[in-house]
Design an enzyme around this catalytic site. Sequence first.
Site: not given
Length: 712
Positions: A397, A450
Site C-alpha cells: 500500500d 500501489e
Amino acid sequence: MTHLSPEAFAIIEGRHADPFRYLGQHNVDGQTIVRAFLPEASRVEVVGEHGEVAPLARIHDAGLFTGTMSSMQRYRLRATFGDSVTDLEDPYRFLPILGDFDLHLLGEGNHERLYDKLGAHPMVIDGVDGVGFVVLAPNARRVSVVGDFNFWNARRHPMRVRGNGYWELFIPRARAGDHYKFDIIGPQGEHLPLKSDPMAFAAEMRPKTASIVVDETRLPRPRPAPHDINKLNKPVSIYEVHLGSWRRKDNNQWLTYRELAEQLPAYARDMGFTHIEFLPINEHPFDGSWGYQPTGLYAPTSRFGSPEDFCALVDACHREGLAVWLDWVPGHFPDDPHGLGHFDGTALYEHANPMQGRHLDWGTLIYNYGRTEVANFLRSNALFWLERYGIDGLRVDAVASMLYLDYSRPSGGWIPNKYGGRENLEAIEFLRRTNIDVFGHFPQATTAAEESTAWPQVSRPVDTGGLGFGYKWNMGWMHDTLRYVSKDPIHRKYHHGEILFGLHYAFSENFILPLSHDEVVHGKRSILGRMPGDDWQRFANLRAYYSFMFGHPGKKLLFMGCELAQEREWNHDTSLDWHLLGDARYAGIQALIRDLNHLYRNQPALHERDCDPEGFEWLITDDADRNVFAWVRKGFDERAHCVVVVNFSPNVYYNYRVRAPLGGTWREVFNSDSSHYGGSNVGNVGQVHASEDQHLNLILPPMAAVFLVPEA
C-alpha cells in the site's frame, strides 16, 4: 525487618533493570542463596531437585523472600496463598532464550525469521512448559510482562535485557490463550501506557487491546495455490475484498472467517476470478481505517475469528484454485497509545522529527526504514504471511508515500536526503530488500505496488536498477479511462487521446489495471454512478468499459460490488447490495463479468502477453468522431489472436471495416450488447469472414465491445 539493599528495593518497587542479578539462585560467598518476589504469598519454601526443602524468610511485607540451599541445583518454589499451597517454577532460574547467533543477526538487522524468536512463544525449557517473551525496547529502563498469569502486576515478571536492547523472560505455566502486554518504564523513568506486543500473533477484539499468546507453529498449513498462478503469462484477475462488508448476516453482523470460507471462494471461482485480494486483515483498532492503520502486523484481526479460522479461509480459497493476496501496509502506523508509537519512551519505530515521522494527510507515524531493527521487523513480517499462512502475494500500500520525502508536504516541511534530494533512500533500500527476500524464499509468490507516480522500474529487477516488485498498479490508466467514460459520448472525441495515451507506457511495467476500493468512496461515486446518460446508456457504458478493460493489456483487479453494478458508494459498515441481482440490469452486469473472466482465462491471447509489447497491436486509433477503438491481442501461438473492437458511442455502425491479422473466418466470442447482459442484441451473428484484402466488415453494436478470434 531485614536491612534491604538498593537492589531489593528496586525489585519491590518494580524498577529493577536486571532482575536476574538479584532474583533466583546465586552463589554468594560460598552460600547458595535463593530469592523470590511473590507479592500475594504468605509463606514460601524452596524445593530442591533431590527433595531438599528449605524455608525462605519474608524480608519485606511486599512479598520479598530469601533463604539458602545446600548447593546450586534445579529447584521449584512452594508458596502459600491464603489456604492453598502451590508449587511454582521460578522464572529466574532459567537460562536465556535468545542464543548468541540470534543476537548477532538481530544486531545486524538480518534475522529473517523474527517471528520464530520475538513475541510470545509456548515452549519447554528444562522440562517445564511455559511461554517465552521477547521484545525490543533498547531505551527502556525496565520492561515487565503483565497478563492473566500474574494478575497484571508489573512487579511480578520484570524481564532481562540482552544485547541490542532485546528484553526476554520465560514464564512457566503461561500458555496459549493467555492475554498479555508489556509494562515499560521509559528512559526518563516515566511509566508508559501498557503496550501490545508488536510481534503478537493474535489480539483482543477492539476496543480491548491485549495481545494473546498463540502457538503459531501449530497453525494448520493451508494447501498450496495452483503452481505458477502469479506468473506474467498466466491469467491474473483479482477480486478485491473487504471481509467485513462483502456480505453480512441478517442482523448486520460480520461473517466469520469460517463462514466466509464457505461462501466467498466458491463465489469468486464461479465468477471466474483467479485471485482474491483481501484489504488488510492485520489487527487494527479503527474500523473506518479499513485495516490500513494496523497495530498488529503479525495478527489476523480477531473481528472475524482466530488465526486457525483465517487459515481455514486461505485453505478454502486454495481449494477452489484461487491465489490469495494481502494488502500489506509497511508505510505507516497509527499513534494509538498501546501501539508502536513512542514504544520504549523514544521514537523507536518512527522518526523523531515529525517532518520525517508523521503523515500530514493521515495523522499516522512513518516507519524509520534506516533503523536496521525496524526494517528487519517489516521484512520479516512479509515473509511471515507467506510462510505461516500460505499467502501467495502482497500488494504493498501507498508506495509513493514511502518513496518521496516530500510526499504531500509543503515547501520547507520536509528534510532532504543526504544528497539534497527528495527520494527516501532508506525506503528504497527497504523495498528492494523486501522484494529480494520474498522472491528468494518464495519463488511462487509475488508482490504488487500501489505506486501512483512515474517512478521508473517499479516492477523491474533490483539488479537492473528496479524496485523488484512483481507487478505495479496502473493508476494512470485508471484515472484516464474513468475520466473518458464519464464524459457524454458527444464530447468523447475531444478526449480520444485519454484512451490512447495508456498504450504509450503500458509495457514499461508489469501492470495491473485496478478498479479498486479507492475509486468507489469519498464522493467519487460508484463505477456505475460515473456513467453518463439515461438508464440504458449508463448500463451499456459500464458493460463497454468493463469489456474494454478485459481486452486491454494488463492484469485485472475489480473491487467487490463492481461486478454487481452497485449504485451507491462502498460503505464498510454494511453489506454489498446483493438484492440488486433481483433486477435483470444488475444481474446482467454480473453475468458480463463472469463471462469476461472466463474469456480472459480461456483465450491465451488475452493474458499470455499482458506485459509484452509484442502481444499488442493497434488496428484503429484515429476514429475519434465515432468513438471507436480496435486492436489485436496476440498469444505465443501464431494463431492465438483476439481482435477487440470497442464502440463508445450510442450509434450502431454497419460495415465497419477492421483489418484482420489473419484471413478466414473469425468467431464473435463475446459481445457486451448481448441481451444476456441487458443489451440490445446487435451483433455479427456469431462469425465474420475476412475479405480478400483481409478486412472484417463488422456490425458494431452501440456502447459495446466485440471480441473475435480466428476459427481453429
